[in-house]
Enzyme design. Structure first.
Site, PDB file in Angstrom:
ATOM      1  N   ASP A  94      -4.358 -12.865   7.537  1.00 22.60           N
ATOM      2  CA  ASP A  94      -5.511 -12.175   7.075  1.00 22.60           C
ATOM      3  C   ASP A  94      -6.300 -13.731   6.917  1.00 22.60           C
ATOM      4  O   ASP A  94      -5.926 -14.926   6.992  1.00 22.60           O
ATOM      5  CB  ASP A  94      -5.421 -12.051   5.647  1.00 22.60           C
ATOM      6  CG  ASP A  94      -6.370 -10.929   5.109  1.00 22.60           C
ATOM      7  OD1 ASP A  94      -7.242 -10.762   5.898  1.00 22.60           O
ATOM      8  OD2 ASP A  94      -6.415 -10.467   4.243  1.00 22.60           O
ATOM      9  N   HIS A 111     -14.119 -10.602   7.283  1.00 24.63           N
ATOM     10  CA  HIS A 111     -12.673 -10.209   7.115  1.00 24.63           C
ATOM     11  C   HIS A 111     -12.247 -10.353   8.727  1.00 24.63           C
ATOM     12  O   HIS A 111     -12.697  -9.686   9.636  1.00 24.63           O
ATOM     13  CB  HIS A 111     -12.003  -8.901   6.770  1.00 24.63           C
ATOM     14  CG  HIS A 111     -12.563  -8.519   5.435  1.00 24.63           C
ATOM     15  ND1 HIS A 111     -11.928  -8.583   4.221  1.00 24.63           N
ATOM     16  CD2 HIS A 111     -13.819  -7.717   5.219  1.00 24.63           C
ATOM     17  CE1 HIS A 111     -12.706  -7.964   3.323  1.00 24.63           C
ATOM     18  NE2 HIS A 111     -13.816  -7.598   3.639  1.00 24.63           N
ATOM     19  N   ARG A 127       0.834  -1.247   0.038  1.00 22.64           N
ATOM     20  CA  ARG A 127       0.029   0.021  -0.076  1.00 22.64           C
ATOM     21  C   ARG A 127       0.877   1.323   0.082  1.00 22.64           C
ATOM     22  O   ARG A 127       1.871   1.278   0.733  1.00 22.64           O
ATOM     23  CB  ARG A 127      -0.805   0.035   1.322  1.00 22.64           C
ATOM     24  CG  ARG A 127      -1.857  -1.182   1.370  1.00 22.64           C
ATOM     25  CD  ARG A 127      -2.592  -1.095   2.537  1.00 22.64           C
ATOM     26  NE  ARG A 127      -3.450  -2.115   2.660  1.00 22.64           N
ATOM     27  CZ  ARG A 127      -4.419  -2.541   3.738  1.00 22.64           C
ATOM     28  NH1 ARG A 127      -4.464  -1.891   4.675  1.00 22.64           N
ATOM     29  NH2 ARG A 127      -5.182  -3.821   3.455  1.00 22.64           N
ATOM     30  N   HIS A 146     -10.613 -14.945   5.929  1.00 18.69           N
ATOM     31  CA  HIS A 146     -11.968 -14.365   5.540  1.00 18.69           C
ATOM     32  C   HIS A 146     -12.819 -15.777   5.622  1.00 18.69           C
ATOM     33  O   HIS A 146     -12.714 -16.659   5.183  1.00 18.69           O
ATOM     34  CB  HIS A 146     -12.037 -14.139   3.977  1.00 18.69           C
ATOM     35  CG  HIS A 146     -11.252 -12.990   3.578  1.00 18.69           C
ATOM     36  ND1 HIS A 146     -10.053 -12.942   3.085  1.00 18.69           N
ATOM     37  CD2 HIS A 146     -11.469 -11.533   3.728  1.00 18.69           C
ATOM     38  CE1 HIS A 146      -9.344 -11.693   3.106  1.00 18.69           C
ATOM     39  NE2 HIS A 146     -10.648 -10.920   3.534  1.00 18.69           N
TER      40      HIS A 146
END
Length: 634
Positions: A377, A505, A357, A379
């Site tokens: 991460d 998330h 980013r 999901h």
RNA sequence: GCCGGCGUAGCUCAGCGGCAGAGCAGCCGCUUCGUAAGCGGCGGGUCAGAGGUUCGAAUCCUCUCGCCGGCUCCA
């Protein structure tokens, strides 16, 4: 008649006079009435109960600091006439005041200002509250061309405006304040920094002077020592010192982290632990690429809403590809490879996914704010009826993981539906309720941040406190009503028809880079045994014991213990011990002729404690126990 | 990005108009050592970069780059 509780514990009934007139306590600071701080110059209220606070009361600390800010401003106006005043509030660790100086001032000036402040304190100038009619107030401020105060004035309702006067210094201020400057005895100016007027980059850049003040010298000194300790633990200093990582701005790029062998070792341990626990908790590990076609990011909406944080496209064969700023679209793409049945849900995809980013250069900060980082991460895709249990599970899992890394104090923040949102209210309510039940069920202290959720869903954030009591936001658990829609995610229900799943998330540690930086500071570089990149160092007393030291290290390695024998340095034992201590290696095994003869090792801990000769097996057992328990002890 | 401060050897820093320095680290020797630095020697620099002022610039000035603190705590 109101009841007034004096600092001595005595109670007085009073009416028609001010608190100040009622009491004679030298160190009285303010009044607590109905949970609000009042000025001692206020009249005693008609009825109710008011408690008089002294400078020693924690509730009065912000009043003390606010007055300290005024003393700062007073000193500045004495030393630098023509300086314009902005605002000067008390903050968590002290106070600040924003000024517009006619010429730049530097750190050296702080000492001068502090001296001047001391004079003001010695003069013990009374602070008086004056109520000035609006027109008069405006004239007064205009006369002194206090542009910032004028702006503030225009936003204050009412016709009588509150000012405070201390000697020749007069400041627009709502108070409350201490009765006199002499009560601010223990303070220090700390820092100098730029700050925009009202935090707005389009407006004037002011000079902010930070300081702190306490009721006692001991507290002030304790705070200063704490600050010093935080400075010593700075991961940006410890990183290179312990050879854990580097960030090479000029050569490699700003915000891009190089993990050196020892840092990488720790990261690997974290990752292995993380993966193993995720499998146990019913997650499935996936891997996804670093770049993806623009079509993917178009569908996800990132190109519309997140583009300014993304790296420019890479064009290959006429196709645009973007470096991923998030992993979610890829996980959704995996989900969509086949028709999903309600029987398959929940699906929990997890990935240590490295994302990129763009962050403005000024905000980059060591490992804590970078441009390339690995999210831990996941999901979770589930049916509406599974939401509550899933959230509960994630939260419990998150706390388990955080506790494993030595964090014990948590605060949760529940962010609810903002004004602009997507999806329907029933889904939002259901999700928000699930989040609330989960935090309450886990007995976590939490605060609600009304309207602070993202436009696509409500969330829970968990903040931990490190060993210096500093808060760090790590875990985030976030509903998403946007992406399932955009990607048209469905599952086939018992009714044979397509339904929209819920998507959650979540990241537990946040990013590995940032988490690692926090760990370094939390432990001050002295990692617990299970994380220590080198757990044991074996030191020969002299050349004759080199073979024995190497044999010992070999056996430890054989047993799965991270050991090194320092036999090539050609240094004295004293030197080696010092080096090992500075490297914060948990166990130091000294091997001399006596140990070699008896098949033992002399155990020294990184705390400096010498535990004398021990059989190697005993040491191995001890290390194994420390690793299994993941304790901070040795 | 913006404001302020700072950029000198791998690291920590001194020097602040007149020959570029110290300690640690590194390399080479000697020392073989019992719990936080054994001894000696050697190498190492476009003083962040570019431009300017000056007889002379690490030092003064301008710009660029980088780093640090801060820019959401609201009279």
């Amino acid at each position: 008649m109101a009841r007034v509780i004096l600092p001595s514990g005595e109670t007085r009934e009073a009416q028609g006079i001010t608190f100040l007139e009622l009491i004679h306590q030298g160190n009285a600071a303010a009044v607590l009435f109905n949970g609000k701080l009042l000025d001692l110059r206020e009249p005693v209220p008609e009825e109710g109960e008011a408690r008089v606070l002294t400078t020693a009361d924690p509730e009065a600390l912000e009043v003390l600091r606010h007055t300290a800010a005024h003393i700062l401003a007073h000193a500045v106006t004495r030393l630098f006439p023509g300086t314009k005043l902005a605002i000067g509030p008390a903050i968590a660790d002290g106070f600040y005041y924003d000024f517009l100086f006619s010429e730049p001032i530097s750190h050296e000036d702080l000492a001068r200002i502090e001296e001047e402040m001391k004079k003001i304190v010695e003069q013990n100038i009374p602070l008086e509250r004056v109520w000035i009619p609006r027109a008069e107030a405006e004239r007064l401020l205009r006369e002194r061309s206090e542009v910032y105060k004028l702006e503030l004035l225009s936003e204050i309702p009412g016709e009588e405006i509150s000012f405070y006067r201390q000697g020749e210094f007069l400041d627009l201020c709502r108070g409350p304040h201490l009765p006199s400057t002499g009560l601010v005895q223990h303070f220090k100016l700390l820092d100098l920094a730029g700050a925009y007027w009202r935090g707005d980059p389009t407006r004037d850049m002011l000079t902010r002077i930070y300081g702190t003040a306490f009721a006692t010298e001991e507290e002030l000194e304790k705070f200063l020592r704490w600050r010093e300790e935080a400075r010593r633990r700075d991961h940006r200093a410890l990183g290179p010192q312990l050879d854990l990582f580097s960030i090479q701005n000029d050569m490699v790029g700003a915000g891009l982290v190089l993990w050196h062998p020892r840092g990488a070792r720790i990261r690997r341990i974290i990752e292995d632990f993380w993966v193993a626990e995720h499998y146990k908790a019913g997650y499935q590990l996936v891997y996804t690429p670093h770049i993806g076609r623009s079509r993917l990011w178009q569908t996800s909406g990132h190109l519309d809403f997140y583009r300014e944080s993304m790296y420019a496209p890479i064009v290959i064969e006429g196709q645009e590809f973007f470096l991923k700023p998030m992993n979610c679209p890829f996980h959704i793409a995996i989900y969509k490879t086949k028709t999903r049945s309600y029987r398959e849900l929940p699906l929990r995809y997890c990935e240590l996914g490295t994302v990129y980013r763009f962050e403005r250069s000024g905000v980059l900060h060591g490992l804590l704010r970078v441009r390339g980082f690995t999210q831990d991460d996941a999901h979770i895709i589930c049916r509406p009826d599974q939401v509550e249990e899933e959230i509960r599970g994630v939260l419990r899992f998150a706390l388990y993981i955080l506790r494993s890394f030595g964090f014990a104090e948590f605060t949760a923040y529940l962010s609810t539906r903002p004004e602009k949102f997507i999806g329907d209210v029933a889904d939002w309510d259901r999700a928000t309720e699930a989040l609330r039940k989960a935090v309450e069920g886990e007995g976590l202290a939490y605060q609600v941040k009304t309207g602070e959720g993202a436009f696509y869903g409500p969330k829970i954030d968990i903040e931990v406190q490190d060993s210096l009591k500093r808060p760090w936001q790590l875990t985030t658990i976030q509903f998403d009503f946007n992406l399932p829609e955009r990607f048209d995610m469905t599952f086939v229900g018992p009714d044979g028809r397509p339904h929209r799943p819920y998507m959650i998330h979540r990241a537990l540690l946040g990013s590995l880079e940032r988490f690692f930086g926090i760990l370094v500071e939390h432990y001050g570089g002295a990692f617990p045994v299970w994380l220590a990149p080198v757990q044991v160092v074996v030191l020969p007393v002299s050349e004759a014991e080199i073979p024995y030291a190497e044999k010992v290290a070999g056996e430890l390695l054989e047993q799965g213990i991270r050991a090194e024998a320092w036999t090539k340095e050609g240094k004295t034992l004293r030197w080696l011990v010092r080096e090992a201590q500075l490297q914060k290696i948990p166990y130091i095994l000294v091997c001399g002729p006596r140990e070699a003869a008896e098949g033992k090792v002399a155990l020294r801990l990184r705390t400096g404690e010498d535990q004398g000769p021990k059989p190697l097996d005993e040491v191995v057992l001890r290390i194994r126990q420390a690793v299994c328990a993941r304790t901070t002890g040795l």
